[in-house]
Write an enzyme that holds these catalytic residues in place. Structure first.
Site, PDB file in Angstrom:
ATOM      1  N   TYR A   1       0.850  -1.182   0.000  1.00  0.00           N
ATOM      2  CA  TYR A   1       0.000   0.000   0.000  1.00  0.00           C
ATOM      3  C   TYR A   1       0.893   1.242   0.000  1.00  0.00           C
ATOM      4  CZ  TYR A   1      -3.246   3.586   1.292  1.00  0.00           C
ATOM      5  OH  TYR A   1      -3.972   4.753   1.290  1.00  0.00           O
TER       6      TYR A   1
ATOM      7  N   ASP B   1       0.138  -6.948   7.499  1.00  0.00           N
ATOM      8  CA  ASP B   1      -1.077  -6.243   7.084  1.00  0.00           C
ATOM      9  C   ASP B   1      -2.007  -7.293   6.470  1.00  0.00           C
ATOM     10  OD1 ASP B   1      -3.045  -4.799   5.729  1.00  0.00           O
ATOM     11  OD2 ASP B   1      -1.687  -3.159   5.208  1.00  0.00           O
TER      12      ASP B   1
HETATM   13  N1  PLP Z   1      -3.238  -1.333   4.123  1.00  0.00           N
HETATM   14  C1  PLP Z   1      -3.802  -1.654   2.950  1.00  0.00           C
HETATM   15  C2  PLP Z   1      -3.487  -2.978   2.327  1.00  0.00           C
HETATM   16  C3  PLP Z   1      -4.657  -0.748   2.328  1.00  0.00           C
HETATM   17  O1  PLP Z   1      -5.209  -1.084   1.136  1.00  0.00           O
HETATM   18  C4  PLP Z   1      -4.928   0.502   2.931  1.00  0.00           C
HETATM   19  C5  PLP Z   1      -5.805   1.492   2.292  1.00  0.00           C
HETATM   20  O2  PLP Z   1      -6.190   1.347   1.137  1.00  0.00           O
HETATM   21  C6  PLP Z   1      -4.316   0.792   4.157  1.00  0.00           C
HETATM   22  C7  PLP Z   1      -3.487  -0.153   4.724  1.00  0.00           C
HETATM   23  C8  PLP Z   1      -4.556   2.107   4.837  1.00  0.00           C
HETATM   24  O3  PLP Z   1      -5.782   2.090   5.492  1.00  0.00           O
HETATM   25  P1  PLP Z   1      -6.672   3.396   5.759  1.00  0.00           P
HETATM   26  O4  PLP Z   1      -7.073   3.952   4.429  1.00  0.00           O
HETATM   27  O5  PLP Z   1      -7.804   2.881   6.585  1.00  0.00           O
HETATM   28  O6  PLP Z   1      -5.811   4.356   6.514  1.00  0.00           O
END
Ligand code: PLP
Length: 376
Positions: free
Chosen positions: A100, A172
């Protein structure tokens, strides 16, 4: 009570003691009555530290991931940042080359200000991971499947590498969710979620979470940091995510079924150059995915023959699927990642990412078929 469907419905869900209400109350109170010397009545003092609605959410997240404790945050990025900022100054960590975009920005722009540095590595290649370790490497960050190329890394193998080096493994788990993959059981120390996605599940709430294998010093340190820095989740948001969690296993089954059908259609279409979906036998890490996931998820990406223009034509030609960022909601979302990644996009110009929704598969496939046919 150990099966995930049952945990999702019941964990943290005791009827309200005062009224018997089956749906949990939303506690909006910022402050809780205490005794003259600060004696707490029910463990609570101030919302920024902890509150009863958040407790329920944290209970269900910990139960679903098989962890000892969870911490909820105002977004996925807040959760990720709070964990990485908790590393001692001078620490180094490894993170996936495909990840991400917010993690990359943290690693490049913000964490170095605190003396924490990160190196991007192919997390699917154990030799590359070992070669990138430094004496000060304190954490390995996995994101599997990864965003947006759906790269898969072997969590058990990464855990063995991390343990041998005295480092932590964090994962994640946003794309897979605890329904499909349970990193703590494979040796991870911490799981991170953007609960904005599948856990919330309806494209209407932001949130994040960390789930810890042990309620240990690390958990206490991160909880203290959250309390003091105020990276918290509003009670109403906690309540919405709790509500989403209840139906996560049922929704995921549909997401997986639709994604599989779309991946098959894309793989057979002459306008498509490549499909990235771990459920396809052609995916380079299909065997690892089949071993560590119970199904392959609702996310996929694909690359078009004909470059950026072809990708934009397909994205623009969809009638049912919506062009929008984010993922994990009921509606199918399509995004040309390179267009939203800023000045120097990391993602290929001919790639479209799809969050496959809960529509009837025939309608969904017909929409992609017509957009692909028209773009040729
Ligand atoms: N991790 C992944 C795999 C994501 O796709 C995202 C957001 O698209 C995030 C973390 C970040 O999350 P947030 O948008 O809730 O801050």
């Amino acid at each position: 009570m150990t099966r995930i469907e049952t945990l999702a419905v019941h964990a943290g869900g005791e009827p309200d003691k005062e009224t018997g209400a089956v749906a949990p109350p939303i506690h909006l109170a910022t402050t809780f009555q205490h005794g003259p010397a600060g004696e707490r009545r029910a463990g609570y003092e101030y919302q920024r530290e902890q509150n009863p609605t958040q407790d329920r959410l944290e209970a269900v997240l910990a139960a679903m991931e098989g962890g000892a404790a969870a911490l909820a945050f105002g977004s996925g990025m807040a959760a990720m940042n709070c964990l990485l900022e908790s590393l001692p100054s001078g620490s180094h960590f490894l993170y996936p080359r495909d990840c991400y975009t917010g993690l990359r920005a943290l690693a490049n722009e913000f964490l170095p200000e605190r003396g924490v540095t990160g190196t991007a590595v192919d997390m699917g290649d154990a030799d590359a991971v070992r070669a990138a370790l430094r004496p000060e490497t304190r954490l390995l960050w996995a994101e599997t499947p990864s965003n947006p190329r759906l790269e898969v890394s072997d969590l058990a193998a990464l855990s063995a590498i991390a343990r041998a080096h005295g480092a932590l493994l964090a994962c994640d788990n946003t794309f897979a969710t605890p329904v499909l993959q349970r990193p703590l059981a494979l040796g991870a120390d911490v799981v991170m979620h953007s609960t904005t996605k599948y856990l919330g599940g309806h494209s209407d709430v932001m949130g994040g979470a960390l789930v810890f294998a042990k309620a240990d010093e690390l958990h206490a340190r991160v909880a203290h940091r959250r309390h003091v820095t105020g990276n918290i989740l509003a009670p109403f948001s906690a309540w919405l995510i709790l509500r989403g969690a209840r139906s996560l296993p049922a929704r995921l089954a549909w997401h997986c079924r639709n994604a599989r059908a779309l991946a098959d259609l894309l793989a057979a279409h002459p306008a498509v150059e490549a499909v990235h979906y771990p459920g396809l036998a052609t995916h380079p890490n299909h065997a690892v995915a089949a071993r560590q996931m119970s199904d392959f998820g609702g996310m996929l990406s694909f690359q078009l023959k004909g470059g950026r223009e072809a990708a934009l034509r397909v994205a623009g030609g969809l009638k049912l699927a919506i062009n929008a960022t984010s993922l994990g909601g009921p509606e199918t979302l399509v995004e040309h990642r390179a267009s939203v990644e800023g000045a120097n996009p990391h993602t290929a110009q001919n790639l479209l990412r799809v969050s496959v929704g809960l529509e009837h598969p025939d309608d969904l496939l017909a929409d992609f078929r017509q957009a692909l046919d028209a773009a040729r």
